[in-house]
Enzyme design. Structure first.
Site, PDB file in Angstrom:
ATOM      1  NE  ARG A 170      -3.175  -0.147   3.055  1.00 36.50           N
ATOM      2  CZ  ARG A 170      -2.695   0.246   4.237  1.00 36.50           C
ATOM      3  NH1 ARG A 170      -2.312   1.489   4.404  1.00 36.50           N
ATOM      4  NH2 ARG A 170      -2.595  -0.594   5.245  1.00 36.50           N
ATOM      5  CE1 TYR A 223     -17.543   9.416 -16.300  1.00 38.76           C
ATOM      6  CE2 TYR A 223     -16.671   9.665 -14.094  1.00 38.76           C
ATOM      7  CZ  TYR A 223     -17.289   8.903 -15.048  1.00 38.76           C
ATOM      8  OH  TYR A 223     -17.659   7.619 -14.749  1.00 38.76           O
ATOM      9  CG  ASP A 236     -10.413  14.729 -16.272  1.00 41.43           C
ATOM     10  OD1 ASP A 236      -9.760  14.141 -17.158  1.00 41.43           O
ATOM     11  OD2 ASP A 236     -11.301  14.181 -15.600  1.00 41.43           O
ATOM     12  CE  LYS A 270     -13.096   6.246 -18.664  1.00 38.72           C
ATOM     13  NZ  LYS A 270     -13.458   7.553 -18.155  1.00 38.72           N
TER      14      LYS A 270
HETATM   15  C1  LIG Z   1     -13.970   8.090 -16.869  1.00 38.70           C
HETATM   16  C2  LIG Z   1     -13.582   9.443 -16.464  1.00 38.70           C
HETATM   17  C3  LIG Z   1     -13.248   9.737 -15.136  1.00 38.70           C
HETATM   18  C4  LIG Z   1     -13.362   8.710 -14.032  1.00 38.70           C
HETATM   19  O1  LIG Z   1     -12.409   7.699 -14.192  1.00 38.70           O
HETATM   20  P1  LIG Z   1     -12.595   6.194 -13.655  1.00 38.70           P
HETATM   21  O2  LIG Z   1     -11.318   5.556 -14.049  1.00 38.70           O
HETATM   22  O3  LIG Z   1     -13.806   5.628 -14.333  1.00 38.70           O
HETATM   23  O4  LIG Z   1     -12.783   6.276 -12.176  1.00 38.70           O
HETATM   24  C5  LIG Z   1     -12.818  11.019 -14.847  1.00 38.70           C
HETATM   25  N1  LIG Z   1     -12.731  11.972 -15.795  1.00 38.70           N
HETATM   26  C6  LIG Z   1     -13.060  11.729 -17.079  1.00 38.70           C
HETATM   27  C7  LIG Z   1     -12.948  12.819 -18.085  1.00 38.70           C
HETATM   28  C8  LIG Z   1     -13.505  10.467 -17.454  1.00 38.70           C
HETATM   29  O5  LIG Z   1     -13.845  10.235 -18.734  1.00 38.70           O
END
Ligand SMILES: *Cc1c(COP(=O)(O)O)cnc(C)c1O
Length: 412
Positions: A77, A131, A196, A221
């Site tokens: 961890r 998101y 982001d 992603k």
């Molecule tokens: C999917 C997504 C998230 C969240 O990510 P997870 O890996 O699903 O927790 C945050 N920001 C954006 C722009 C996303 O597309």
């Protein structure tokens, strides 16, 4: 900490390397010297040490600054060498001192909010759209934060003495709206700006170079890129990274080493994947904009592999009709996905807030993959025809002139 890796990494820090080179070499610089080609996967949860005085000192050092402990890791961890390779590589790609990986994008955002809240800075200024779950986390105040929503021009005015964070997404999920990051960073003053960067990836945009202190990725992603890893990461300066590691250690949202391995592997093809998928997406955006069944196309100026569009007909019919394209939430994989944000990715956002952020009920969001563009277009073309099937207006809908707002700036 993977000390061998970091040592080799330091050797090359003076020689700047292009993004494509970093993508395949960063986090792997020690391998050849170790007689390895593929990075090893370390699945240990704990690490033997006969020197408990030394281990105590390393734990004290971590508690003080959150710096990666020197020498062997202590406990899973606290840090993992395979995950550290991915963190090293992502930091190189984003041009930051460090990166800290988490079990998901939401775990990464949660850790940032907890770092700031622990300093008494619970107020967040944010720009919609974000998101859906990021919006929900802030709006519901699940972690004790309080949010002020504003547009980019209102950021400076929305700041308070207890503002700990400003959050923007660019291009934003799901409208692909873009924010002038330099201007926003300037408006933030000394308050950390979190960008982001999930949609753009460091291939198209490096927010740290434009003044963002924190760069967030849902690594689920594009960074992973194959739809088989759930992960998140924050690229930032070493000071903030230390606090994030301390929160990660205390709250436990760690990334599994196998996921770290897959992410490092994903990074090596990131520039190639993003460029090829972006070329497909730009072509599809162009054809959609010229199609009379499509009311409006959203495609960002910086490019990318995401295309959103509003249709005149029922979006649920298009989702039901795709055959090659997969009707699924998420994005950034090698294959093309389509979904209806008002029903799925942004369902959790209050309907008025959602519409106010430009997410219309007729919007479809498509994550364009690496298939042949003609195959993608023929699937989209037949799916777009479905809302008109049986309505008897197919011919007229095709002969109507395209509305003026289907024009979009095209850039390849
Ligand atoms: C999917 C997504 C998230 C969240 O990510 P997870 O890996 O699903 O927790 C945050 N920001 C954006 C722009 C996303 O597309």
């Amino acid at each position: 900490m993977d000390t061998a890796s970091m040592g080799a990494h330091d050797d090359v820090r003076t020689a700047p390397r292009a993004l494509a080179t970093e993508a395949v070499h960063a986090g792997r610089d020690d391998l050849a010297r170790q007689g390895l080609h593929a990075p090893p996967i370390d699945l240990s949860t704990t690490y033997p040490s006969y020197d408990s005085r030394g281990e105590a000192a390393r734990i004290d050092a971590f508690a003080a600054t959150g710096a990666e402990p020197d020498g062997p890791p202590v406990y899973g961890r606290l840090g993992n060498p395979t995950v550290a390779r991915f963190e090293t590589a992502l930091a190189r790609l984003e041009g930051t001192e460090a990166a800290v990986a988490f079990a998901s994008g939401m775990a990464a955002l949660s850790a940032v909010l907890l770092v700031r809240a622990s300093m008494g800075l619970r107020h967040v200024v944010a720009v919609r759209p974000l998101y859906g779950c990021s919006d929900h986390l802030l709006t519901a105040g699940l972690l004790g934060s309080e949010v002020t929503w504003t547009d980019p021009a209102g950021i400076a005015e929305a700041l308070r003495p207890d503002t700990g964070l400003v959050i923007v997404e660019s291009p934003a999920n799901p409208t692909l709206a873009e924010v002038d990051l330099r201007a926003v960073a300037h408006a933030c003053g000394s308050v950390p700006l979190l960008v982001d960067n999930t949609f753009a990836t460091p291939v198209l945009q490096r927010p740290a170079g434009q003044g963002a202190r924190l760069v967030l990725h849902s690594a689920t992603k594009y960074l992973g890129g194959h739809g088989d890893v759930l992960a998140g990461v924050i690229a930032c300066d070493e000071e903030f990274a230390g606090r994030l590691r301390q929160v990660r250690f205390a709250t436990g949202g760690v990334l599994h080493p196998l996921a770290g391995y897959l992410l490092l592997r994903g990074l090596s093809t990131l520039p190639v994947r993003v460029r090829a998928a972006s070329a497909n997406a730009a072509e599809l955006a162009h054809r959609l904009a010229a199609d009379p069944r499509v009311a409006h196309v959203h495609y960002p100026r910086i490019g990318g592999a995401m295309v959103s569009f509003e249709i005149d007909g029922d979006p649920h019919e298009v989702i039901a009709a795709v055959r090659l394209i997969t009707p699924a939430v998420s994005l950034g994989s090698v294959d093309t996905l389509i979904q209806h944000p008002a029903s799925i990715s942004h369902r959790i956002v209050d309907a008025d807030d959602r519409r106010g952020a430009g997410v219309s009920d007729r919007l479809l969001r498509m994550s364009v993959g690496l298939e042949d563009v003609e195959d993608l277009w023929s699937d989209l073309d037949q799916a777009l025809a479905r809302p008109y099937r049986g309505a008897g207006n197919c011919a007229t809908s095709h002969t109507e002139p395209a509305p003026a707002d289907t024009q979009l700036p095209l850039r390849r």
